[in-house]
Design an enzyme around this catalytic site. Structure first.
Site, PDB file in Angstrom:
ATOM      1  CG  MET A 119      -2.142   0.864   1.097  1.00 21.18           C
ATOM      2  SD  MET A 119      -1.902   2.599   1.427  1.00 21.18           S
ATOM      3  CE  MET A 119      -1.401   2.596   3.131  1.00 21.18           C
ATOM      4  CB  CYS A 120       2.121   3.267  -2.203  1.00 19.79           C
ATOM      5  SG  CYS A 120       2.994   1.712  -2.333  1.00 19.79           S
ATOM      6  N   GLY A 121       1.357   5.787  -0.784  1.00 22.52           N
ATOM      7  CA  GLY A 121       0.860   7.111  -1.101  1.00 22.52           C
ATOM      8  C   GLY A 121       1.494   7.535  -2.405  1.00 22.52           C
TER       9      GLY A 121
END
Length: 638
Positions: free
Chosen positions: A1-3
């Protein structure tokens, strides 16, 4: 999961960093605490610049910093999980795998075919250097957040997973989960204006999307875009294939469609044995086990697609106090979270704890007095039977001891649910995390973090749900250790949530109202609308909220195989709203819970988190859920 974040500017007079300020970067880094980097791409012979910013939460395979760039100057930002459709080995990282597949795509159709094959939540940004094209979008359900903003004055365009609340004229909006978008940067640089091209989703059973359908999608998106940003359908009329089958709207005569005969107020007392009669039917039981199988696989994918230390993988190791949890469940003790927890127990390594995150907002003294005198409706489960009140004594808050001012409905059903899970698997360490929130902390955290995460949504309902999920997913509270409550912070990076069950299985009270007025035909339309709008009503917000803690939200009930299975069934097999509350809504899920060995929780009526956690009663009781929430405005005075 990332920004993930990308800024495009067609005007070199302004520094590109002006459009991605430090506050936004701070929120992005909170989503991806394990790696942060960014760089600017300048087209040598064209007047556009692109800033790419990636912030990674490491969950699978080798650590892979983003943005990724290859030898041909293609650039990729990915915020997602591939659970199926494209093979990702146990020791591989899905970002690397997907980027490799993308760079092999030579046509638009190739790119669409690739994204059509993916199963799992995603949002992405892809710069295709050879065509000067910027591709971006969200998955079919919009399970990952992506926002956009258009700045006409400075010819700038921004995409980001999360932003900060803004009172400026250039408002942020959620990128519609209606398809994939493409910008031809070369053409835009020439005209000094932005133009978007859409590649929409279409139902798998429709060979060719009709012109009317396509233009309806265009109109819906265009009405929310600034006037200076045209949106056009791609010239080849190419589409993405929807990952789920269309809703079965069949209504059989045997299903007994009787508007006006809704018995939600039936005085018949519901008991867990009521479900046994349904399971005596061979066909019904077979259907229930098919549902359990598909949901079980969805949960399995979501608890095992995760990096674990070698000693954590070993099955058969006895539970020890120093083991850490990798999986947490947003847990109210209600049917949705109970089934997820029971299925997670089948796949999480035996020596590994599972965290059950249970949030409660302080009850006002006046509300406490009212609740003790209120009588339960006959058909509802007696909560005091599930958890005797004498076990909840008033003790000192600083020691973390149990206080009756936090004995909200979800806390009581949560404790009862814990006992059921312990009965199913007493060898598992179940960390029941009691998360207690005071009004003072609620106001502080809302102003510091939560209002930015809920933005651009802004209703009272968004505030209530957003705040409840933020505190729950943070996982800071107390767990019982040999009868004594001790401080605890959940280390789990994956948070399982039950969203999607009510939307598909007629779990909300509005579904009973709809059935009473319009029968099964009307209910079918309502359920179809629920999934159509879940991206804009719920999922982008929930992803931003949970991601803020460096954790990833995973949604088993929105697994593509689960949705397709439920879509294949007529409504009468999923729910029966002629039956009382606690039975009729989500009937197939209740039967599945019964087969999994759950007891009292199988007949708990639906209770929304804002009421179960009592946040809705904490600040104002005179508001409507759809009202704009003044507390979400950064400079409001409470």
């Amino acid at each position: 999961m990332c920004g993930i974040c990308c800024v495009v500017t067609l005007c070199s007079q302004h520094a590109i960093y002006d459009f991605c300020n430090e506050d936004i970067l701070c929120h992005l880094r909170r989503r991806g605490p394990d790696s942060s980097q960014q760089f600017i791409k300048t087209a040598s012979d064209l007047s556009y610049e692109c800033l790419f910013s990636g912030h990674v939460l490491h969950l699978r395979g080798p650590m892979t910093p983003q943005p990724l760039e290859d030898a041909n100057n293609n650039i990729f930002l990915w915020n997602g999980e591939i659970f199926n459709g494209v093979h990702v080995g146990d020791l591989e990282n899905d970002t690397q795998v997907l980027f490799h597949h993308l760079t092999l795509c030579s046509t638009e159709a190739d790119i669409l075919s690739l994204f059509s094959s993916l199963r799992g939540p995603w949002s992405f940004i892809y710069y295709q250097a050879s065509s000067h094209s910027l591709w971006f979008g969200r998955d079919y359900f919009g399970r990952r957040s992506l926002l956009w903003q258009f700045n006409n004055e400075n010819s700038a365009f921004c995409l980001t997973s999360v932003t900060v609340y803004s009172e400026s004229s250039n408002q942020w909006q959620e990128v519609p989960a209606s398809g994939i978008f493409k910008i031809n940067l070369k053409a835009c640089a020439t005209t000094r204006s932005l133009s978007l091209t859409l590649f929409p989703w279409k139902d798998g059973c429709i060979e060719k999307a009709t012109e009317a359908t396509l233009f309806n999608v265009l109109d819906q998106i265009s009405k929310d875009l600034p006037n200076h940003v045209p949106l056009v359908m791609n010239e080849s009329k190419l589409s993405l294939r929807a990952p789920v089958i269309p809703l079965n709207k069949t209504i059989s005569e045997a299903s007994g469609e009787c508007p006006g005969t809704d018995t939600s107020n039936n005085t018949h007392r519901v008991s867990a044995e009521t479900l046994q009669g349904f399971l005596a039917e061979e066909q019904k039981k077979k259907l229930v086990h098919q549902f359990i199988d598909v949901l079980n696989e969805a949960v399995k994918r979501r608890v095992l697609s995760l990096f674990r230390d070698e000693d954590q993988k070993t099955r058969g190791v006895p539970s020890t106090s120093d083991r850490k949890a990798h999986i947490a469940v947003l847990f109210s003790g209600g049917i949705d979270s109970m089934v997820i927890a029971a299925l997670a127990d089948k796949h999480v390594p035996v020596g590994e704890p599972i965290d059950l995150l249970n949030v409660a907002f302080m009850i006002k003294e006046q509300a406490k007095q009212k609740s003790t005198t209120r009588k339960h409706a006959n058909q509802e489960v007696q909560l005091d039977l599930l958890c005797p009140q004498e076990s909840c004594k008033d003790l000192d808050a600083k020691t973390g001891a149990r206080l009756s001012c936090f004995d909200v409905p979800d806390r009581i059903t949560g404790r009862a649910g814990l006992k059921e899970l312990e009965a199913i698997n007493p060898s598992r360490t179940w960390n029941f995390v009691e998360i207690n929130v005071t009004l003072e902390e609620l106001k502080k955290m809302r102003q510091q973090y939560i209002n930015h995460l809920i933005y651009p949504l802004d209703t009272v309902l968004d505030d209530s749900i957003g705040c409840a999920i933020w505190f729950a997913s943070r996982g800071e509270g107390f767990i019982s250790n040999q009868g004594e409550l001790k401080p605890y912070k959940s280390p789990a990076k994956v948070v399982l949530t039950g969203i999607g069950a009510d939307e598909q299985l007629a779990g909300y009270s509005r579904h009973r109202v709809c059935f009473k007025k319009y029968g099964l035909g009307g209910l079918n339309k309502e359920l179809e609308m629920e999934l159509d709008r879940i991206s804009s009503r719920n999922l982008g917000r929930d992803d931003r909220i949970i991601g803020d803690h460096g954790k990833e939200a995973r949604f088993p009930y929105l697994d593509e195989d689960v949705v397709s299975f439920l879509n294949s069934l007529p409504i009468s097999e999923k729910a029966d709203l002629t039956l009382p509350r606690g039975i009729g809504e989500k009937l197939i899920l209740r039967l599945a819970a019964k087969e999994l060995g759950l007891t009292a929780s199988t007949i708990l009526p639906k209770r929304a988190v804002q009421f179960g956690s009592r946040i809705a009663k904490l600040e104002s009781t005179s508001e409507k859920a759809s009202d704009t929430c003044r507390r979400l405005k950064t400079f409001s005075v409470d």
